[in-house]
Design an enzyme around this catalytic site. Structure first.
Site, PDB file in Angstrom:
ATOM      1  N   LYS A 206       0.889  -1.188   0.000  1.00  0.00           N
ATOM      2  CA  LYS A 206       0.000   0.000   0.000  1.00  0.00           C
ATOM      3  C   LYS A 206       0.917   1.226   0.000  1.00  0.00           C
ATOM      4  O   LYS A 206       1.612   1.511   0.979  1.00  0.00           O
ATOM      5  CB  LYS A 206      -0.902  -0.026   1.235  1.00  0.00           C
ATOM      6  CG  LYS A 206      -1.535   1.311   1.622  1.00  0.00           C
ATOM      7  CD  LYS A 206      -2.576   1.808   0.617  1.00  0.00           C
ATOM      8  CE  LYS A 206      -3.258   3.088   1.065  1.00  0.00           C
ATOM      9  NZ  LYS A 206      -2.413   4.284   1.088  1.00  0.00           N
ATOM     10  N   GLU A 283       8.152  -0.043  12.244  1.00  0.00           N
ATOM     11  CA  GLU A 283       9.195   0.994  12.264  1.00  0.00           C
ATOM     12  C   GLU A 283       8.456   2.312  12.508  1.00  0.00           C
ATOM     13  O   GLU A 283       7.886   2.888  11.595  1.00  0.00           O
ATOM     14  CB  GLU A 283       9.951   0.951  10.931  1.00  0.00           C
ATOM     15  CG  GLU A 283      11.335   1.521  11.023  1.00  0.00           C
ATOM     16  CD  GLU A 283      11.345   3.012  10.748  1.00  0.00           C
ATOM     17  OE1 GLU A 283      11.147   3.775  11.727  1.00  0.00           O
ATOM     18  OE2 GLU A 283      11.535   3.390   9.592  1.00  0.00           O
ATOM     19  N   CYS A 317      12.398   9.707  10.203  1.00  0.00           N
ATOM     20  CA  CYS A 317      12.148   9.167  11.554  1.00  0.00           C
ATOM     21  C   CYS A 317      13.389   9.252  12.422  1.00  0.00           C
ATOM     22  O   CYS A 317      13.279   9.195  13.642  1.00  0.00           O
ATOM     23  CB  CYS A 317      11.753   7.699  11.465  1.00  0.00           C
ATOM     24  SG  CYS A 317      10.335   7.415  10.471  1.00  0.00           S
ATOM     25  N   GLU A 415       7.948  14.437  18.687  1.00  0.00           N
ATOM     26  CA  GLU A 415       8.725  14.475  17.447  1.00  0.00           C
ATOM     27  C   GLU A 415       8.190  15.641  16.590  1.00  0.00           C
ATOM     28  O   GLU A 415       7.001  15.692  16.271  1.00  0.00           O
ATOM     29  CB  GLU A 415       8.515  13.139  16.729  1.00  0.00           C
ATOM     30  CG  GLU A 415       9.349  12.944  15.498  1.00  0.00           C
ATOM     31  CD  GLU A 415       9.099  11.575  14.855  1.00  0.00           C
ATOM     32  OE1 GLU A 415       7.990  11.025  14.994  1.00  0.00           O
ATOM     33  OE2 GLU A 415      10.027  11.066  14.198  1.00  0.00           O
TER      34      GLU A 415
END
Ligand code: SIN
Length: 520
Positions: A206, A283, A317, A415
């Site tokens: 996807k 992840e 990330c 973050e």
């Protein structure tokens, strides 16, 4: 092309800003790589059964790029069935045969690297040189795992029973559902698909709604490389994303899900996967500490901070999120770091000399802005940047450095995922390790020091899955990528990335007789 120098926030800021040009679509060397209105299923290009599509816009200019199919559950299920049909014959191929297919895909990607880079810049916004770097990074996973595929071995194990012998066989886990993010439109796909194929799995990927065209171009290159039909399937959707995520995590045909994205979504996918007990790789989000000790080479630390914090405009990330600098070198570091940021050139990623592009969308801008305003309100000082850049476009934000950060500010715990470096001061090693570990997540961490005992001490103490010592760049197909705590689990890249797509079967041979004894 209009270009302006400006003085935002503080008068000394001279980051060069170029107005995002209203670009004509980038001319691809091979226009047939730009796949609109069709997904890749069972070796064919298919529209959504409903005929529905969604629009994709250029984050630099806001202009329409093209449309991609709005696949629904039934469309995606047909891709899962295709992958299931292809699995028995693909798993039966030898490792060497699978290696050759991956190598051909690697060659195709390299031969079309310029076009892939253009697609990445067009739909993601990152500067064209960064996009070329990403294309090479994406190819490196195909190469790495093409080399692993023929070297998949089990073990021979001494049994507890002297009459038995044990061997293990590594088998492909089966059909895999892969859900990939927009920040690396090419590399996050190959980092998942390449080990899956090396292991003998088939996949339904996807692709992200923000950046479907790179993913679809990669599918076309897989097709040209001769990857058999049904082995790689790529589907796209915007409104049906949640439903497709649900299908991939609940379908009994899917045996493994690998997801890169936020911790919040990762938790939902994990819950959904529990009924069918899927193998998972997650992840997820990070909040990377970046520590500079007073024995460090400060110039190297500044260079490391620039690459770690501002790569992809802070949208990786593993970007540094909390910078901790020892108090005795704090002012020196801030001065040099601010100087380094002044040399950035912000604008449309296709324009010559641009070093930093836009963020992906207005929600990202809002988050970044709220983090800066929060720090400012609580007493921090902006040394450069700090503002949106509406003259450039809705998705641009100034690369920003903020000093005098404190633990009550949002950046300390959330973050940012944008071009904002919040710099905290610390006094002792024990204090900074405690601060660095004060987080629910633990993806990457970085520190700069020339004291070898400290290097080992701190590397062992930081609660993260990946550490950069005296470097701000740790990405490498040879190195295991992944986190601890709520940054998830599982590893990508390296031999461990291959293991995520395998199961281990033990075979015990009984009645083998006792080992020969005495003189023969
Ligand atoms: C990521 O942001 O998830 C990937 C970063 C990288 O591989 O360097």
């Amino acid at each position: 092309m209009p270009s302006l120098r400006f003085s935002p926030g503080v008068t000394s800021s001279i980051i060069s800003i170029r107005r995002a040009s209203s670009m004509a679509p980038p001319k691809l060397n091979d226009p047939s790589l730009f796949k609109q209105n069709a997904c890749y299923v069972n070796g064919e290009w298919r529209a959504a059964k409903s005929g529905k599509t969604f629009k994709v816009n250029d984050p630099s200019t806001g202009e329409f790029i093209g449309s991609s199919p709005e696949f629904d559950v039934a469309d995606t299920n047909s891709a899962i069935l295709a992958a299931a049909d292809a699995f028995p014959s693909f798993r039966a191929k030898t490792g060497r045969e699978r290696a050759k297919l991956l190598r051909r895909w690697f060659d195709e990607l390299n031969a079309n690297a310029e076009d892939i880079a253009k697609l990445i810049t067009w739909e993601n916004g990152k500067p064209i040189n960064d996009a070329k770097g990403e294309s090479a990074y994406a190819a490196s996973f195909l190469e790495w795992f093409s080399e692993e595929a023929p070297r998949i071995y089990g073990d021979t194990i001494n049994s507890s029973n002297p009459a038995n012998r044990i061997i293990t066989v590594k088998e492909p886990v089966g059909v895999c559902g892969l859900i990939t993010p927009w920040n690396f439109p090419a590399a996050m796909i190959t980092r998942k698909v390449a080990p899956a194929l090396a292991a003998g799995c088939t996949v339904v990927c996807k692709a992200p709604a923000e950046t479907p065209f790179t993913a679809l171009a990669l599918a076309e290159l897989a097709h040209r490389a001769g990857i058999p039909k049904g082995v790689v399937n790529v589907v796209t959707a915007l409104d049906n994303t949640i439903e497709i995520g649900k299908l991939l995590t609940t379908s009994p045909t899917i045996k493994k899900v690998s997801f890169t994205g936020s911790t919040g979504v990762g938790k939902i996918l994990m819950k959904q996967s529990s009924d069918t007990l899927k193998k998972l790789s997650m992840e997820l989000g990070g909040n990377s500490p970046f520590i500079v000790f007073d024995d460090a080479d400060v110039d190297a630390a500044v260079a490391g901070a620039v690459v770690s914090k501002f790569r992809s405009s802070g949208q990786t990330c593993v970007c540094a999120n909390r910078l901790y600098v020892q108090s005795s070198i704090y002012d020196q570091f801030i001065r040099k770091f601010t100087e380094a940021v002044k040399s950035f050139s912000v604008g449309n990623g296709f324009d010559e000399g641009i070093t930093h592009g836009p963020l992906i969308h207005d929600r990202a801008i809002d988050k970044v802005d709220s983090h800066v305003r929060d720090a400012e309100k609580k007493g921090a000082t902006i040394t450069i940047g700090g503002q949106k850049l509406p003259n450039l476009g809705a998705n641009f934000f100034q690369p920003t450095v903020i000093r005098d950060m404190t633990a009550d500010m949002a950046i300390a715990t959330e973050e940012t995922f944008g071009p904002v470096a919040g710099v905290f001061s610390f006094d002792t090693e024990a204090e900074v390790v405690r601060l660095a570990n004060q987080s629910d997540v633990g993806l990457a961490g970085y520190f700069f020091s020339r004291d070898i005992s400290r290097v080992f001490r701190v590397a062992e103490a930081l609660e993260v899955g990946m550490i950069g010592v005296n470097t701000g760049l740790i990405s490498d197909p040879a190195s295991p990528f992944g986190g601890v705590k709520q940054s998830g689990f599982g590893r990508e890249g390296s031999k461990y990335g291959l293991a995520e797509f395998q199961t281990i079967k033990s075979v015990t041979f009984g009645d083998m007789g006792k080992p020969l004894q005495g003189k023969l």
